[in-house]
Design a protein around this motif. Structure first.
Motif, short mmCIF file in Angstrom:
data_model
loop_
_atom_site.label_atom_id
_atom_site.label_comp_id
_atom_site.label_asym_id
_atom_site.label_seq_id
_atom_site.Cartn_x
_atom_site.Cartn_y
_atom_site.Cartn_z
N ARG A 14 0.85 -1.20 0.00
CA ARG A 14 0.00 0.00 0.00
C ARG A 14 0.88 1.24 0.00
NH1 ARG A 14 -1.72 2.35 5.17
NH2 ARG A 14 -0.35 1.58 6.83
N TYR A 15 0.35 2.31 -0.55
CA TYR A 15 1.15 3.54 -0.68
C TYR A 15 1.20 4.31 0.63
CZ TYR A 15 3.29 7.58 -2.89
OH TYR A 15 4.17 8.58 -3.22
N GLU A 16 0.03 4.44 1.28
CA GLU A 16 -0.04 5.24 2.50
C GLU A 16 0.55 4.47 3.67
OE1 GLU A 16 -0.70 8.30 2.40
OE2 GLU A 16 -1.45 8.29 0.34
N SER A 17 1.44 5.13 4.39
CA SER A 17 2.04 4.55 5.59
C SER A 17 2.35 5.69 6.54
CB SER A 17 3.33 3.80 5.24
OG SER A 17 4.05 3.46 6.40
N SER A 18 1.95 5.53 7.80
CA SER A 18 2.12 6.63 8.75
C SER A 18 3.60 6.96 8.98
CB SER A 18 1.45 6.28 10.09
OG SER A 18 1.98 5.07 10.60
N ARG A 19 4.45 5.92 8.98
CA ARG A 19 5.87 6.15 9.24
C ARG A 19 6.68 6.41 7.98
NH1 ARG A 19 7.71 1.33 13.19
NH2 ARG A 19 6.42 0.12 11.74
N PHE A 20 6.18 5.92 6.82
CA PHE A 20 7.00 6.01 5.61
C PHE A 20 6.10 5.96 4.38
CE2 PHE A 20 11.32 4.28 3.84
CZ PHE A 20 11.29 5.28 2.86
N PRO A 21 5.41 7.09 4.06
CA PRO A 21 4.53 7.10 2.89
C PRO A 21 5.31 6.79 1.60
CG PRO A 21 4.15 9.02 4.29
CD PRO A 21 5.37 8.35 4.82
N GLY A 22 4.67 6.02 0.72
CA GLY A 22 5.30 5.70 -0.56
C GLY A 22 6.42 4.69 -0.48
N LYS A 23 6.51 3.98 0.64
CA LYS A 23 7.63 3.07 0.87
C LYS A 23 7.85 2.06 -0.25
CE LYS A 23 7.23 0.21 4.41
NZ LYS A 23 7.29 -0.35 5.78
N PRO A 24 6.81 1.41 -0.79
CA PRO A 24 7.06 0.39 -1.84
C PRO A 24 7.75 0.94 -3.08
CG PRO A 24 4.83 0.19 -0.98
CD PRO A 24 5.38 1.47 -0.45
N MET A 25 7.64 2.28 -3.28
CA MET A 25 8.19 2.90 -4.49
C MET A 25 9.62 3.42 -4.30
SD MET A 25 5.84 2.99 -6.97
CE MET A 25 6.00 4.53 -7.89
N VAL A 26 10.14 3.34 -3.11
CA VAL A 26 11.49 3.85 -2.86
C VAL A 26 12.49 3.14 -3.77
CG1 VAL A 26 13.37 3.90 -1.17
CG2 VAL A 26 11.06 4.53 -0.49
N GLU A 27 13.34 3.93 -4.41
CA GLU A 27 14.28 3.37 -5.37
C GLU A 27 15.51 2.81 -4.67
OE1 GLU A 27 16.93 5.28 -8.81
OE2 GLU A 27 14.79 5.34 -9.28
N LEU A 28 15.82 1.55 -4.97
CA LEU A 28 17.00 0.88 -4.44
C LEU A 28 17.79 0.31 -5.62
CD1 LEU A 28 15.25 -1.16 -1.60
CD2 LEU A 28 16.53 0.97 -1.31
N LEU A 29 18.99 0.81 -5.83
CA LEU A 29 19.83 0.36 -6.94
C LEU A 29 19.09 0.44 -8.28
CD1 LEU A 29 21.49 -2.80 -5.28
CD2 LEU A 29 22.26 -0.41 -5.24
N GLY A 30 18.32 1.51 -8.44
CA GLY A 30 17.67 1.76 -9.72
C GLY A 30 16.32 1.11 -9.91
N LYS A 31 15.83 0.38 -8.92
CA LYS A 31 14.53 -0.29 -9.02
C LYS A 31 13.70 -0.01 -7.76
CE LYS A 31 14.81 -2.70 -12.93
NZ LYS A 31 13.83 -2.59 -14.03
N PRO A 32 12.34 0.01 -7.90
CA PRO A 32 11.52 0.21 -6.69
C PRO A 32 11.65 -0.96 -5.73
CG PRO A 32 10.15 -0.30 -8.61
CD PRO A 32 11.54 -0.11 -9.12
N MET A 33 11.41 -0.68 -4.47
CA MET A 33 11.59 -1.70 -3.43
C MET A 33 10.77 -2.95 -3.72
SD MET A 33 10.78 -1.56 0.68
CE MET A 33 11.54 0.04 0.83
N PHE A 34 9.52 -2.79 -4.19
CA PHE A 34 8.68 -3.97 -4.43
C PHE A 34 9.29 -4.89 -5.48
CE2 PHE A 34 6.74 -0.91 -7.46
CZ PHE A 34 6.81 -1.67 -8.63
N TRP A 35 10.03 -4.33 -6.44
CA TRP A 35 10.66 -5.15 -7.49
C TRP A 35 11.68 -6.09 -6.88
CZ3 TRP A 35 15.67 -5.86 -9.15
CH2 TRP A 35 15.85 -6.48 -10.39
N HIS A 36 12.46 -5.59 -5.91
CA HIS A 36 13.47 -6.44 -5.25
C HIS A 36 12.80 -7.58 -4.49
CE1 HIS A 36 17.02 -3.92 -6.08
NE2 HIS A 36 16.19 -2.90 -5.97
N VAL A 37 11.69 -7.27 -3.80
CA VAL A 37 10.96 -8.32 -3.07
C VAL A 37 10.45 -9.36 -4.06
CG1 VAL A 37 9.05 -8.83 -1.51
CG2 VAL A 37 10.29 -6.66 -1.28
N TYR A 38 9.85 -8.89 -5.15
CA TYR A 38 9.29 -9.80 -6.16
C TYR A 38 10.38 -10.70 -6.75
CZ TYR A 38 7.53 -11.37 -10.69
OH TYR A 38 7.19 -12.14 -11.76
N LYS A 39 11.51 -10.11 -7.14
CA LYS A 39 12.58 -10.89 -7.77
C LYS A 39 13.12 -11.96 -6.83
CE LYS A 39 12.91 -9.56 -11.96
NZ LYS A 39 12.65 -10.53 -13.05
#
Length: 245
Positions: A14-39
């Motif tokens: 989910r996008y909304e988060s009280s401590r860290f809004p937009g967390k799944p979209m945070v870029e890590l090594l050029g890819k969003p966080m959810f991509w790393h989890v998926y891979k």
């Protein structure tokens, strides 16, 4: 490995988060966080398929751009488990499917942890729900955000708590709960139909709802350490783990 069981992974994001809004979209090594989890989840040998389940068009569109199978779900869900259930129902998964709730903020997830989570279903078809735990020194896990678990000789959870359990001045170790869950579809649905329980509310731990309803939770042990992303300060720790791989 041959098994007649079907294992499906679902990553709630989910996008909304009280401590860290937009967390799944945070870029890590050029890819969003959810991509790393998926891979990493797709590297689990037992999972037949893995999907992202979101409530936000930004995440949905980014998933498409990154070739991650994605399902749009309601914004009304109070927990990731409810989101996983809606996605599983949209997929029309059979009642005997094993549905794996994979935490969306674990970009350094070890795929072997998912194997360890799922092996018990292969060896015992009576298992309804399974989750992970790791042995850890008590002095490292006293914080209330680190959930502890005790279990029986047959690896059935007896209790989960934010307190140190069991209490002992002599024992140096306890078991920390790792929040990845695998449910038979039937029991994932039953979980959502149960009302919040007394102990669940007291500890703010939804898995206690199952124990209070006499639905056993099997514990699988892992030696792998998780590094989730709860706040922006956790990003550097995760980047180091990803870079070391």
């Amino acid at each position: 490995m041959h098994t007649s069981l079907t294992f499906t992974g679902i990553i709630p994001a989910r996008y909304e988060s009280s401590r860290f809004p937009g967390k799944p979209m945070v870029e890590l090594l050029g890819k969003p966080m959810f991509w790393h989890v998926y891979k990493r989840a797709t590297q689990c040998r037992l999972l037949k398929s893995v999907y992202l389940a979101t409530d936000d068009n930004r995440i949905f569109n980014s998933a498409h751009e990154n070739n991650v199978p994605v399902i749009m779900t309601s914004k009304a869900h109070k927990s990731g488990t409810d989101r996983v259930l809606e996605a599983a129902e949209i997929l029309s998964l059979p009642q005997d499917t094993i549905v794996v709730n994979i935490q969306g903020d674990e970009p350094a997830l070890a795929p072997e942890m998912l194997d360890q989570l799922l092996y018990p279903f292969i060896s015992d078809n009576r298992i309804k729900v399974c989750t992970l735990a790791r042995k850890e020194q008590k002095n490292k896990v006293s914080h209330k955000n680190t959930v502890k678990v005790v279990f029986s000789q047959k690896m059935k959870a007896l209790y989960f708590s934010r307190s140190i359990i069991p209490y002992s001045e002599n024992e140096q170790f306890c078991h920390v709960h790792i929040g990845a869950y695998a449910f038979k579809m039937k029991y994932l649905k039953l979980f959502s139909e149960l009302k919040q329980s007394r102990l669940e509310i007291a500890e703010s731990l939804e898995q206690l709802r199952l124990l209070e309803a006499d639905i056993p939770i099997t514990i699988a042990l892992t030696e792998h350490i998780c590094q989730g992303v709860d706040t922006p300060e956790d990003i550097d720790k995760v980047l180091k783990l990803l870079s070391d791989d």
